[in-house]
Design an enzyme around this catalytic site. Structure first.
Site, PDB file in Angstrom:
ATOM      1  CG  HIS A 134       5.556  -0.574   3.142  1.00 51.86           C
ATOM      2  ND1 HIS A 134       6.729  -1.448   3.742  1.00 51.86           N
ATOM      3  CD2 HIS A 134       4.253  -1.068   3.891  1.00 51.86           C
ATOM      4  CE1 HIS A 134       6.345  -1.666   4.626  1.00 51.86           C
ATOM      5  NE2 HIS A 134       4.994  -1.609   4.905  1.00 51.86           N
ATOM      6  CD  GLU A 135       0.444  -0.508   4.668  1.00 45.37           C
ATOM      7  OE1 GLU A 135       0.663  -1.370   4.163  1.00 45.37           O
ATOM      8  OE2 GLU A 135       1.279  -0.318   5.149  1.00 45.37           O
ATOM      9  CG  HIS A 138       2.646  -5.465   3.409  1.00 48.14           C
ATOM     10  ND1 HIS A 138       3.511  -5.964   3.930  1.00 48.14           N
ATOM     11  CD2 HIS A 138       2.478  -4.241   3.532  1.00 48.14           C
ATOM     12  CE1 HIS A 138       4.238  -5.850   4.621  1.00 48.14           C
ATOM     13  NE2 HIS A 138       3.418  -4.728   4.924  1.00 48.14           N
ATOM     14  CD  GLU A 205       5.999  -4.612   7.919  1.00 50.52           C
ATOM     15  OE1 GLU A 205       6.217  -4.027   6.836  1.00 50.52           O
ATOM     16  OE2 GLU A 205       5.058  -5.055   7.876  1.00 50.52           O
TER      17      GLU A 205
END
Length: 302
Positions: A134-135, A138, A205
């Site tokens: 997930h990071e 980003h 998100e």
């Protein structure tokens, strides 16, 4: 986030600086505040990531000395960055009991990811991989610049608004000190900054969840991780986050306790909605979940 939205966000925060400057020092104060905002935009572009990492006392991991779960976290993050076709980010550890993680950096070539020791202790390896995917999403989506700059500028706006309480800012038509207007500005400006953060956070998100699920190939593990982090975080105070509430939107799950006014505006979508979207993705990827995947997540720290 596209360049137009990035520009509009920075322009909005710069305008807030000008309004607060007007309340504090009239037209001259507004000009000074606008000049300060432009200087801070430039400074934040080059240094905001370093400021955030320092605020959370993040330590860079040395792969030559790292052992145990920290080494596994390091190796998995390196492997996931390759799967995402990204340059290897700098990898940090934060000594904090609350499970959480964030990414920062002005571009993929200068990115950093950080996870807390609480995350490494309380989640499984698969769940940690989901969080780091997930990071990295980003980073790949180039969210990290605006996320980090927003944290820096929103914090500065809050500080500037608070200064209005201690200086004779805000004048009425007769030239008298308008203390009511000053107090209102000191309260409303941080809220306005948080509203700007909200405008960029929710879609960002969801997009990072989707891409993160694809990078790690296991959306279910990321969904479980979100559930666990949210439940554990409720019982573990992140003191650095409480002292830097403008940076809360950086984390995968809101790190704030909700005991302060700064947490009136949530910067994250509801976890239930995020989990639902990830489970839909898992089904589309042919990874159908058992019925009871999320029925027994602890609500107190391990």
């Amino acid at each position: 986030m596209n360049p137009f939205k990035t520009f509009m966000l920075l322009a909005g925060m710069t305008a807030l600086f000008g309004v607060i400057g007007l309340a504090v020092g009239g037209p001259t104060g507004m000009l000074i505040a606008l000049g300060l905002a432009l200087a801070m935009n430039a400074f934040a572009y080059w240094n905001s990531d370093k400021m955030v990492l320092k605020a959370y006392k993040a330590e860079a991991i040395d792969p030559h000395t790292a052992t145990g779960i920290i080494r596994t976290y390091y190796d998995d993050t390196v492997e996931l960055s390759r799967r995402a076709n990204l340059p290897q980010p700098a990898i940090y550890i934060i000594h904090n009991d609350q499970p959480n993680a964030f990414a920062t950096g002005r571009n993929p070539e200068n990115a950093a990811v950080a996870a807390t020791t609480g995350l490494l202790r309380m989640l499984s390896r698969e769940e940690i991989r989901g969080v780091m995917a997930h990071e990295l999403a980003h980073v790949k989506n180039r969210d990290t610049l605006i996320m980090t700059v927003t944290a820096t500028l929103a914090g500065a706006i809050s500080s500037l608004a608070n200064f209005a309480l201690f200086f004779g800012g805000g004048r009425d038509e007769e030239g008298n000190s308008n203390i009511i207007g000053t107090i209102l500005m000191a309260v409303l400006a941080p809220m306005a900054a948080m509203l700007v953060q909200m405008a960029i956070s929710r879609t960002r998100e969801y997009d990072a969840d989707r891409l993160g699920g694809e990078i790690c190939g296991d959306p279910e593990s990321l969904a479980r991780a979100l559930r666990k982090i949210e439940n554990y975080a409720k019982g573990i105070v992140n003191h650095e986050a409480e002292h830097n509430p403008a940076s809360a939107h950086l984390f995968i799950i809101n790190p704030l306790s909700g005991a302060r006014m700064d947490n009136l505006f949530s910067t994250h979508p509801a976890t239930d909605n995020r989990v639902r979207a990830l489970m839909d993705l898992a089904i589309n990827m042919g990874r159908k979940s058992p019925q009871n995947t999320f029925t027994s997540v602890p609500t107190t720290p391990m």
